[in-house]
Design a protein around this motif. Structure first.
Motif, PDB file in Angstrom:
ATOM      1  N   THR A  27       0.822  -1.201   0.000  1.00 45.19           N
ATOM      2  CA  THR A  27       0.000   0.000   0.000  1.00 45.19           C
ATOM      3  C   THR A  27       0.860   1.256   0.000  1.00 45.19           C
ATOM      4  OG1 THR A  27      -1.692  -1.208   1.237  1.00 45.19           O
ATOM      5  CG2 THR A  27      -1.858   1.187   1.197  1.00 45.19           C
ATOM      6  N   SER A  30       2.480   1.649  -3.393  1.00 42.40           N
ATOM      7  CA  SER A  30       1.559   2.118  -4.425  1.00 42.40           C
ATOM      8  C   SER A  30       1.261   3.602  -4.278  1.00 42.40           C
ATOM      9  CB  SER A  30       0.262   1.309  -4.356  1.00 42.40           C
ATOM     10  OG  SER A  30      -0.403   1.526  -3.118  1.00 42.40           O
ATOM     11  N   LEU A  31       1.169   4.079  -3.024  1.00 41.03           N
ATOM     12  CA  LEU A  31       0.949   5.512  -2.817  1.00 41.03           C
ATOM     13  C   LEU A  31       2.127   6.328  -3.345  1.00 41.03           C
ATOM     14  CD1 LEU A  31      -0.550   5.451   0.793  1.00 41.03           C
ATOM     15  CD2 LEU A  31      -1.752   6.119  -1.301  1.00 41.03           C
ATOM     16  N   LEU A 174      -2.918   1.414  -6.708  1.00 43.83           N
ATOM     17  CA  LEU A 174      -3.318   1.562  -5.319  1.00 43.83           C
ATOM     18  C   LEU A 174      -4.409   0.563  -4.947  1.00 43.83           C
ATOM     19  CD1 LEU A 174      -3.157   3.028  -2.648  1.00 43.83           C
ATOM     20  CD2 LEU A 174      -4.753   4.743  -3.549  1.00 43.83           C
TER      21      LEU A 174
END
Length: 351
Positions: A27, A30-31, A174
């Motif tokens: 996570t 992906s951010l 995301l």
């Protein structure tokens, strides 16, 4: 005091922390990729590593082999690196270049020659890169083989699932990262329980069900239920949860099972070799994934991913068979000395 034994319980606690980190990793990555740059994926590790170094220096106790001198054999390190790199190159590029391409054949020939040369060099080097004598311990060598195969399946599936969500279900980076998060969360929750169970029963009693659970998730859920139409809650989530159970039971327990059969003075080098097998499994797993997936068209992508899941189910099943050969006994708490009753007529002096 009896002989020292490595308990699986504390290892499970560290495994839980690792599982939570693995859950947040995709996570966070992906951010960074979506809103900053892919380069930040590497830069963000700098403060994390510094924090780990400072914290580790305060809470970890370092042990040293007083008889060790110099550095591990450089030639042995080079031979091992070249052989493994050549094997990975041949597996990855074989489908694209052709299995009969001279470059692919040359890569496999280099690996076939490099590995025996590495073993020979290691046997006669004054300071070998790898202490091969530890592999004579049966449970240790079997646990390393189990680590190698399970790591192959784990790293291949981790990469395959992210790519599947983005290419077949066409989800964003995301959204894909959030979708795979439940698996690592389950693994982090299961790891401490796995350590306690291994202490009470045996490593094998935890490892075999864990590897079987991982294989079942690939064979019975991912490869047969997940299709081209997104059904996350009914199809993907159960498979991800069962995968997390398998990872939580197996990964950290394999590490403790490997060194539990070694004397305490060899825990450090034994753990390092076991970690090397895990990293080798990662290299081979990703290489096999790339080779099995190939370059499918949009119409054949689903079948290609199903093929990957079937192959990795077989690899995880092989890991389960290897784990069945681990014979470490469960941890037995050391008995506390009992006070001896005073003899008749003896004088008791309180200190």
């Amino acid at each position: 005091m009896g002989p020292q034994r490595l308990r699986a319980g504390p290892v499970g606690v560290w495994g839980a922390m690792g599982g939570l980190a693995a859950a947040s990793g995709p996570t966070m990555g992906s951010l960074l990729v979506q809103y900053l740059s892919w380069r930040w994926v590497f830069l963000v590790n700098v403060p994390i590593c510094l924090l780990a170094a400072v914290f580790g220096a305060r809470v970890l106790r370092e042990s040293r082999d007083e008889n060790a001198t110099g550095v591990p054999d450089p030639l042995g390190v080079v031979l091992m690196t070249v052989a493994l790199g050549a094997a990975a190159l041949g597996i990855v590029e074989g489908p694209q270049w052709g299995w009969d391409d001279p470059r692919v054949l040359g890569a496999f020939l280099t690996a076939a020659l490099g590995l025996p040369l590495f073993v020979i060099r290691t046997r006669y080097a004054a300071r070998p890169a790898v202490d091969l004598s530890l592999l004579r311990v049966r449970s240790y060598s079997v646990a390393n083989a189990g680590m190698l195969t399970f790591a192959m399946a784990f790293f291949a599936v981790t990469l395959a699932n992210i790519i599947f969500l983005q290419t077949v279900w066409h989800w964003s980076v995301l959204r894909s990262a959030v979708a795979v998060t439940p698996g690592p969360l389950v693994a982090g929750a299961i790891a401490p329980l796995a350590g306690a169970l291994a202490d009470r029963f045996s490593h094998r009693a935890v490892l075999v069900p864990g590897a079987v659970a991982f294989a079942a998730a690939m064979l019975l859920l991912f490869a047969t239920r997940v299709g081209s139409t997104p059904h996350y809650v009914t199809d993907w989530l159960p498979a991800a949860m069962l995968t997390g159970v398998g990872i939580g039971l197996t990964f950290t327990t394999l590490g403790s099972a490997a060194v539990a059969s070694l004397p305490p003075s060899r825990f450090g080098v034994g753990s390092a070799i076991n970690s090397s097998f895990r990293q080798l499994g990662a290299v081979l797993g990703v290489s096999v994934f790339v080779a099995v997936l190939g370059t499918p068209s949009t119409a054949s992508a689903l079948d290609a991913f199903h093929r990957v899941w079937y192959v990795m189910a077989a690899v995880a099943a092989l890991s389960a068979l290897l784990c069945a050969g681990i014979r470490n006994r469960p941890h037995q708490p050391q008995p506390q000395p009992q006070p001896q009753p005073a003899r008749p007529g003896a004088v008791t002096v309180d200190s």
